[in-house]
Design a protein around this motif. Sequence first.
Motif, PDB file in Angstrom:
ATOM      1  N   GLY A 142      94.217  21.116  87.937  1.00  0.00           N
ATOM      2  CA  GLY A 142      93.546  21.387  86.797  1.00  0.00           C
ATOM      3  C   GLY A 142      94.737  20.796  85.851  1.00  0.00           C
ATOM      4  O   GLY A 142      94.347  20.203  84.777  1.00  0.00           O
ATOM      5  N   GLU A 143      96.176  20.789  86.231  1.00  0.00           N
ATOM      6  CA  GLU A 143      96.908  20.159  84.932  1.00  0.00           C
ATOM      7  C   GLU A 143      96.913  18.599  85.244  1.00  0.00           C
ATOM      8  O   GLU A 143      96.931  18.051  83.989  1.00  0.00           O
ATOM      9  CB  GLU A 143      98.476  20.673  85.638  1.00  0.00           C
ATOM     10  CG  GLU A 143      99.061  22.048  85.438  1.00  0.00           C
ATOM     11  CD  GLU A 143     100.359  22.358  85.759  1.00  0.00           C
ATOM     12  OE1 GLU A 143     100.918  21.539  85.515  1.00  0.00           O
ATOM     13  OE2 GLU A 143     100.499  23.546  86.068  1.00  0.00           O
ATOM     14  N   LEU A 144      96.824  18.055  86.321  1.00  0.00           N
ATOM     15  CA  LEU A 144      96.401  16.695  86.464  1.00  0.00           C
ATOM     16  C   LEU A 144      95.279  16.369  85.588  1.00  0.00           C
ATOM     17  O   LEU A 144      95.082  15.246  85.089  1.00  0.00           O
ATOM     18  CB  LEU A 144      96.701  16.070  87.785  1.00  0.00           C
ATOM     19  CG  LEU A 144      97.785  16.317  88.633  1.00  0.00           C
ATOM     20  CD1 LEU A 144      97.669  15.864  90.007  1.00  0.00           C
ATOM     21  CD2 LEU A 144      99.074  15.565  87.963  1.00  0.00           C
ATOM     22  N   THR A 180     102.199  21.284  69.738  1.00  0.00           N
ATOM     23  CA  THR A 180     101.164  21.907  70.270  1.00  0.00           C
ATOM     24  C   THR A 180     101.151  22.228  71.858  1.00  0.00           C
ATOM     25  O   THR A 180     101.876  21.347  72.285  1.00  0.00           O
ATOM     26  CB  THR A 180      99.678  21.204  70.172  1.00  0.00           C
ATOM     27  OG1 THR A 180      99.398  21.045  68.528  1.00  0.00           O
ATOM     28  CG2 THR A 180      98.386  22.046  70.703  1.00  0.00           C
ATOM     29  N   ARG A 181     101.121  23.251  72.119  1.00  0.00           N
ATOM     30  CA  ARG A 181     101.604  23.727  73.326  1.00  0.00           C
ATOM     31  C   ARG A 181     100.158  24.152  74.206  1.00  0.00           C
ATOM     32  O   ARG A 181      99.345  24.725  73.543  1.00  0.00           O
ATOM     33  CB  ARG A 181     102.246  24.968  73.529  1.00  0.00           C
ATOM     34  CG  ARG A 181     102.579  25.554  74.961  1.00  0.00           C
ATOM     35  CD  ARG A 181     103.368  26.926  74.782  1.00  0.00           C
ATOM     36  NE  ARG A 181     103.003  27.793  75.826  1.00  0.00           N
ATOM     37  CZ  ARG A 181     103.118  29.065  75.982  1.00  0.00           C
ATOM     38  NH1 ARG A 181     103.865  29.574  74.860  1.00  0.00           N
ATOM     39  NH2 ARG A 181     102.779  29.802  76.910  1.00  0.00           N
ATOM     40  N   ILE A 182      99.832  23.697  75.489  1.00  0.00           N
ATOM     41  CA  ILE A 182      98.702  23.707  76.197  1.00  0.00           C
ATOM     42  C   ILE A 182      98.975  24.585  77.414  1.00  0.00           C
ATOM     43  O   ILE A 182      99.786  24.128  78.202  1.00  0.00           O
ATOM     44  CB  ILE A 182      97.843  22.649  76.311  1.00  0.00           C
ATOM     45  CG1 ILE A 182      97.602  21.756  75.035  1.00  0.00           C
ATOM     46  CG2 ILE A 182      96.691  22.979  77.229  1.00  0.00           C
ATOM     47  CD1 ILE A 182      97.129  20.230  75.297  1.00  0.00           C
ATOM     48  N   GLU A 183      98.338  25.790  77.493  1.00  0.00           N
ATOM     49  CA  GLU A 183      98.371  26.380  78.648  1.00  0.00           C
ATOM     50  C   GLU A 183      97.313  26.046  79.565  1.00  0.00           C
ATOM     51  O   GLU A 183      96.016  26.394  79.203  1.00  0.00           O
ATOM     52  CB  GLU A 183      98.383  28.091  78.450  1.00  0.00           C
ATOM     53  CG  GLU A 183      98.523  28.650  79.827  1.00  0.00           C
ATOM     54  CD  GLU A 183      99.947  28.771  80.583  1.00  0.00           C
ATOM     55  OE1 GLU A 183      99.970  28.854  81.591  1.00  0.00           O
ATOM     56  OE2 GLU A 183     100.912  28.437  79.831  1.00  0.00           O
ATOM     57  N   VAL A 184      97.497  25.564  80.886  1.00  0.00           N
ATOM     58  CA  VAL A 184      96.235  25.084  81.727  1.00  0.00           C
ATOM     59  C   VAL A 184      96.165  26.306  82.781  1.00  0.00           C
ATOM     60  O   VAL A 184      96.831  26.742  83.731  1.00  0.00           O
ATOM     61  CB  VAL A 184      96.409  23.977  82.337  1.00  0.00           C
ATOM     62  CG1 VAL A 184      95.301  23.130  82.990  1.00  0.00           C
ATOM     63  CG2 VAL A 184      96.934  22.625  81.168  1.00  0.00           C
ATOM     64  N   LYS A 185      94.754  26.472  82.842  1.00  0.00           N
ATOM     65  CA  LYS A 185      94.374  27.498  83.925  1.00  0.00           C
ATOM     66  C   LYS A 185      93.188  27.035  84.637  1.00  0.00           C
ATOM     67  O   LYS A 185      92.091  26.104  84.006  1.00  0.00           O
ATOM     68  CB  LYS A 185      93.634  28.793  83.507  1.00  0.00           C
ATOM     69  CG  LYS A 185      94.945  29.856  82.428  1.00  0.00           C
ATOM     70  CD  LYS A 185      95.858  30.210  83.594  1.00  0.00           C
ATOM     71  CE  LYS A 185      96.912  30.855  82.773  1.00  0.00           C
ATOM     72  NZ  LYS A 185      98.108  31.584  83.558  1.00  0.00           N
TER      73      LYS A 185
END
Length: 321
Positions: A142-144, A180-185
């Motif tokens: 998901g992060e990639l 901006t911060r992105i939390e990846v789930k």
Amino acid sequence: MNDFESQWNALGTKHHSSGRLRVYPDHQLDFFIDYALNGDRELIIEAKDIAFNFPELPFFENLEVIFAQTSGGSRIGITLTDEHLFKSFTVMCFDIAERSKGGKNLEESFMIALECLRDWSELFKRRGKVGLTRNEVIGLWGELHTLESILQSNIAPDELIVQGWRGPNGDQRDIGFNKTRIEVKTQLATKAISLRISSLDQLDDGGNNLKLTLNRITPSDKGFSVIELAQRLFQRFETNRLAYAEFERKIVLAGLSEDQELCKEKFDLDERLIYEVADNFPKLTLSNVSVGIIAAEYVISGAAITSFQIDWDKLVGTLSE
């Protein structure tokens, strides 16, 4: 391929009797690669004319680290004892050299090199274990995939965006860029939509715009593995040395292994949901839980956050502001 890997490949099968080879000739520290008497690879870092009183050096399961005072200054010797970690070792050497270039003087550069060595000690301990779990592979996928999508938007130079991928560094944020911060789930699409939050810090915006992406994926032969996603990004960075080196470092930190079967499993993206974590978003943080609660894990229902959903273009617009 980083400078250290290419130089060791150039040495080929030469051993200790061939003498050491200097790399990074323009660095204020002296970096040498060599072979120990038993054939193990060595990195030697020297600082001329400065004598350091060193604290205890970090412990590695797969490396031997020795500090010595010499007649001409100070030296750190790092010997790789597990040849299977050669790729990781060269990335570590490159990272130490690049980060220590920022020192204002010789002494500061030497201390940065030592601190960088400490940062890598935990990585090599982890690499001696089993490898990534399936949940970790899914999370990395998901992060990639999210990182690749941001890169394709071309909102900034690739090296800056890759620097903003913070997940492999162990930061609370997965991706942080331009305030901006992105939390990846990432979760399997067979599960009901929900968000598993692992700490009271994870959805604390810390003064930044906080967005959350939820990748819902399905195992599929038509999809891509984490290895293939990483290879696509390496290809993108082929002509960008800074982006390539930073991405290579973080892939090693993430624990991706081309030899691990779990890393070869292919997934296809069913849908990507994006949420704006506003003040009234359902979340637990240190500022809104009862006094005395210092840690918590919890799950947020997908039905409770439908009204916070935004589209990808809005997220990209926030990143480019």
